[in-house]
Scaffold this active site. Structure first.
Site, PDB file in Angstrom:
ATOM      1  N   THR A   1     -45.818 -74.589  43.148  1.00 56.02           N
ATOM      2  CA  THR A   1     -44.630 -75.256  43.402  1.00 56.02           C
ATOM      3  C   THR A   1     -44.611 -76.326  42.495  1.00 56.02           C
ATOM      4  OG1 THR A   1     -44.653 -74.488  45.636  1.00 56.02           O
ATOM      5  CG2 THR A   1     -42.759 -76.187  44.977  1.00 56.02           C
TER       6      THR A   1
ATOM      7  N   ARG B   1     -42.263 -82.039  49.114  1.00 53.96           N
ATOM      8  CA  ARG B   1     -43.178 -81.363  50.306  1.00 53.96           C
ATOM      9  C   ARG B   1     -43.919 -81.979  51.159  1.00 53.96           C
ATOM     10  NH1 ARG B   1     -47.200 -76.328  48.554  1.00 53.96           N
ATOM     11  NH2 ARG B   1     -45.171 -75.470  48.117  1.00 53.96           N
TER      12      ARG B   1
ATOM     13  N   HIS C   1     -38.645 -73.080  52.803  1.00 58.56           N
ATOM     14  CA  HIS C   1     -39.127 -73.125  51.322  1.00 58.56           C
ATOM     15  C   HIS C   1     -38.059 -72.494  50.603  1.00 58.56           C
ATOM     16  CE1 HIS C   1     -41.693 -73.591  48.090  1.00 58.56           C
ATOM     17  NE2 HIS C   1     -42.967 -72.924  48.396  1.00 58.56           N
TER      18      HIS C   1
END
Ligand code: CP
Length: 301
Positions: A50, A99, A127
């Protein structure tokens, strides 16, 4: 749309727009220009895909990134609050990608700052950027999102990727097989949503039982970091391992997806088969994250 926080916030038309823009970017049909823009990548939890794919996406768009990984070198160590940290970072950037291990933290961030916030994973909750790249991978491999039969394997309780994916697919008439140890079943609130929408699902214990009926299997890791008691993790950690031998009679178009990282839930002998798609899936994350940044920053109409 100011922020991207949960798949619950997106309707079918918005989801399909993300697919369309990602495809146009991948094919070189559009080149959004983010050359005057800066993305702040705040990652309080570990990440390879990510983080790197957002950084790569921003670079490909001509923009720049600033990064905070963990809190060890930030003024959080001096007692600065989460809200003050966000307010400060928003002075230096045009968009925040965040995050954390705490459910709801991305929504809190979005309410704390005026610039767009993208949820890159909040604990076991959501997510959404992973779900969008998963959908993009499904379209690329199956040619459609409609009426697919999908097996979802592993940690369905704490797996934020599967929570987002199931919600994302629920507008497209899927049939689900949920395969997990009983301790890690899909949460009731997600199953209640599926029942309300009259979406068919079955809960199974055996990975092979319905594999030949599936269009794709989405395998996930049992997440050690989500267990309060390490002994509970030891009991379930190797519950499922997909092997090449299990793929002998699957559909020709069958694909294995995994958000990664993998521990040992997919045997490496699957990697060289035509069914493995998890590394291409990770690559698709760059196109989708280019699309997400461009849409939220108004770079495409
Ligand atoms: N799929 C995913 O979120 O991977 P990372 O944890 O490496 O970012």
């Amino acid at each position: 749309m100011k922020d991207l926080l949960s798949m619950r916030d997106l309707n079918k038309e918005e989801i399909l727009n993300f697919m369309k823009i990602a495809e146009k970017i991948e094919k070189g049909e559009i080149k959004p220009d983010m050359s005057k823009r800066i993305a702040a990548l705040i990652f309080y939890e570990p990440s390879t895909r990510t983080h790197f794919s957002f950084a790569t996406a921003m670079k490909k768009l001509g923009g720049q990134t600033i990064t905070m990984r963990g809190t060890a070198s930030s003024s959080v160590q001096k007692g600065e609050s989460f809200a003050d940290t966000l307010q400060t970072i928003a002075q230096y950037s045009d968009i925040i990608v965040i995050r954390t291990a705490i459910e709801g933290s991305a929504r809190y961030a979005a309410e704390s700052v005026d610039i767009p916030v993208i949820n890159a994973g909040d604990g076991a909750n959501q997510h959404p950027t992973q779900a969008l790249l998963d959908l993009y991978s499904i379209i690329k491999t199956q040619g459609t999102l409609e009426n697919l039969t999908i097996g979802i394997v592993g940690d369905l309780k704490f797996g934020r990727t599967v929570h987002s994916l199931v919600q994302a697919l629920s507008d497209f008439g899927p049939k689900f097989y949920f395969i997990s140890p009983s301790f890690l079943k899909m949460p009731e609130h997600i199953k209640d949503d599926l029942k309300e929408k009259e979406i068919e699902f079955e809960e199974l214990k055996d990975i092979e039982e319905k594999i030949n009926n599936m269009d794709l299997m989405y395998v996930t890791r049992i997440q050690k970091e989500r267990f309060a008691d390490p002994e509970d993790y030891e009991k379930v950690k190797d519950s499922y391992i997909l092997t090449k031998a299990m793929l002998e009679n699957v559909k020709d178009s069958f694909k294995v997806l995994h958000p990664l990282p993998r521990v040992n839930e997919i045997s490496t002998d699957v990697d060289d088969t035509k069914y493995a798609y998890y590394f291409q899936q990770a690559k698709n994350g760059v196109f989708m994250r280019q699309a997400i940044i461009s849409i939220l920053l108004g770079g495409v109409k």
